[in-house]
Design an enzyme around this catalytic site. Structure first.
Site, PDB file in Angstrom:
ATOM      1  N   ASP A   3       3.307 -10.851   1.062  1.00  0.00           N
ATOM      2  CA  ASP A   3       3.051  -9.848   0.041  1.00  0.00           C
ATOM      3  C   ASP A   3       4.220  -8.867   0.052  1.00  0.00           C
ATOM      4  O   ASP A   3       5.049  -8.870   0.974  1.00  0.00           O
ATOM      5  CB  ASP A   3       1.727  -9.135   0.324  1.00  0.00           C
ATOM      6  CG  ASP A   3       1.098  -8.548  -0.931  1.00  0.00           C
ATOM      7  OD1 ASP A   3       1.817  -8.360  -1.919  1.00  0.00           O
ATOM      8  OD2 ASP A   3      -0.107  -8.269  -0.918  1.00  0.00           O
ATOM      9  N   CYS A   4       4.307  -8.031  -0.959  1.00  0.00           N
ATOM     10  CA  CYS A   4       5.458  -7.137  -1.110  1.00  0.00           C
ATOM     11  C   CYS A   4       5.675  -6.299   0.148  1.00  0.00           C
ATOM     12  O   CYS A   4       4.805  -5.515   0.538  1.00  0.00           O
ATOM     13  CB  CYS A   4       5.258  -6.218  -2.304  1.00  0.00           C
ATOM     14  SG  CYS A   4       5.071  -7.069  -3.866  1.00  0.00           S
TER      15      CYS A   4
END
Length: 319
Positions: free
Chosen positions: A290-291
Site C-alpha cells: 500500500d502507499c
C-alpha cells in the site's frame, strides 16, 4: 537469479505482456519501444519470456531499483518511458490515482454502483461484465495517453467494522461472497476479448492483504494497528477472498496492507507473502505495498532500525 532480479523480472513481464502490435495511440512518445524497436524485447514475434529476459538483462542495478516504486523512472537508452503503476478502478476507471487523468477527449468514465451494492445482486456474471466494461474503457484511455494499465482494484477486505468508512468499496462481510466477487471482477478486468491466456487486458490488484478494515478511530489507526487473528480466522474469514483472486481469478497482483497481523507487518511477513501468496497459492504476478507501507515499517511501526532494512525486509518477505 537473485531476489532483486526475480522481482524486476516479474514487473517487467507485466509490462511486456501489454505490448501489442498495432495499438492505436495518439502519441507514440509515451509508449515503450518508441524509436528503439531494434531491441529484441520490442519484437512482438518473440515469446514473451524471451523478451522479458532480454530487457531485464539490459538493465543496470540502479535502473532495476528505480522500477520498484509506483512512479517508475524512464530508461531513455532502451526506449522505456516512465510509468505510473497507481491507477484505481473499484467501480469504474477513477482519477484518484496519479496514473489516470480525465480531460480533453476523455472527460470521464462510466461509474457503476458502489461495490457493496453491486455485490448484493449475487450475480457473478454481472460482476464480470462490469469488469469487462471498465477494462475496455481503461484500455481506451491508455491508448489516448490518459491512463495506465495497472489498477489497484478490487478491494476484497472483509467488512466487519462499520466505523471504517471504506466499507462501500468492499463486497461486504461474507467470505464466500467476497471471494466470488473478487475472482469474477478480476477476470472481467484482465481477460482479453479474444481470450488469449498469455495477455492481460489490464492488470488487477486485490487489496488489502490481510485482516484489514480500520482507518482511524479513537486513537487507533491503520499504520500501527495490530490485528490479533487466529489461524482459523485467517483461513476461514480474511484470506479466502485473496486466495480466490489468485487461484480462481489469476490476478496479476496482490497488495499487502498497512497493519500488522499478530505483531508482524503484513508487508514484511514472509509467511503471508512468500509462504502463502507465492507458495501455497502460486501467484503468477507481483506483490505491491500500500502507499508508503514500506516507509511505515520504519517510521510508524519502528519494526526496523533503518529505512534500508525496511526495504530489504519487504523484498525478502516476498514483495
Amino acid at each position: 537469479m537473485g531476489i532483486m532480479e526475480n522481482l524486476v523480472f516479474v514487473l517487467v513481464f507485466c509490462i511486456v505482456v501489454f505490448l501489442k502490435e498495432g495499438s492505436l495511440v495518439q502519441s507514440v512518445d509515451n509508449f515503450p519501444c518508441s524509436g528503439q524497436s531494434s531491441f529484441p524485447f520490442c519484437s512482438t514475434s518473440l515469446p514473451i519470456a524471451d523478451r522479458v529476459k532480454d530487457l531485464v538483462g539490459r538493465l543496470t542495478l540502479p535502473e532495476k531499483v528505480q522500477q520498484l516504486v509506483n512512479t517508475a523512472s524512464a530508461i531513455p537508452r532502451l526506449g522505456i518511458p516512465k510509468y505510473e503503476w497507481w491507477s484505481e478502478a473499484l467501480h469504474g476507471v477513477s482519477d484518484v490515482g496519479p496514473g489516470t487523468r480525465f480531460g480533453g477527449a476523455v472527460p470521464g468514465a462510466t461509474s457503476f454502483p458502489q461495490v457493496i451494492l453491486t455485490a448484493a445482486s449475487f450475480n457473478t456474471s454481472l460482476w464480470q461484465a462490469i469488469g469487462q466494461v471498465v477494462s475496455t474503457e481503461a484500455r481506451a484511455m491508455y491508448n489516448a495517453g490518459q491512463a495506465g494499465l495497472t489498477y489497484w482494484s478490487p478491494n476484497v477486505n472483509i467488512f466487519r467494522d462499520p466505523r471504517w468508512g471504506r466499507g462501500q468499496e468492499t463486497p461486504g462481510e461474507d467470505p464466500v461472497l467476497a471471494s466470488k466477487y473478487g475472482s469474477n471482477y478480476v477476470r472481467g478486468l484482465q481477460d482479453t476479448d479474444g481470450g488469449d491466456p498469455n495477455r492481460l487486458k489490464v492488470a488487477a490488484c486485490c487489496k488489502h492483504y490481510t485482516a484489514y478494515d480500520v482507518d482511524q478511530w479513537s486513537g487507533v489507526q491503520r499504520y500501527t494497528f495490530n490485528a490479533i487473528v487466529t489461524q482459523q480466522d485467517l483461513e476461514d474469514t480474511f484470506n479466502p477472498p485473496f486466495k480466490s483472486c489468485v487461484v480462481d481469478g489469476n490476478v496479476a497482483s496482490v497488495m499487502c496492507s498497512y497493519n500488522k497481523v499478530n505483531g508482524v507487518p503484513t508487508c514484511a511477513d514472509k509467511n503471508l507473502l512468500a509462504g502463502t501468496i507465492r507458495g501455497q497459492w502460486n501467484l503468477n504476478g507481483y506483490i505491491v505495498s500500500d502507499c508508503d507501507s514500506v516507509k511505515v515499517l520504519f517510521e510508524n511501526q519502528h519494526y526496523t532500525t533503518t529505512p534500508e532494512d525496511a526495504a530489504a525486509d519487504a523484498i525478502q518477505a516476498g514483495m
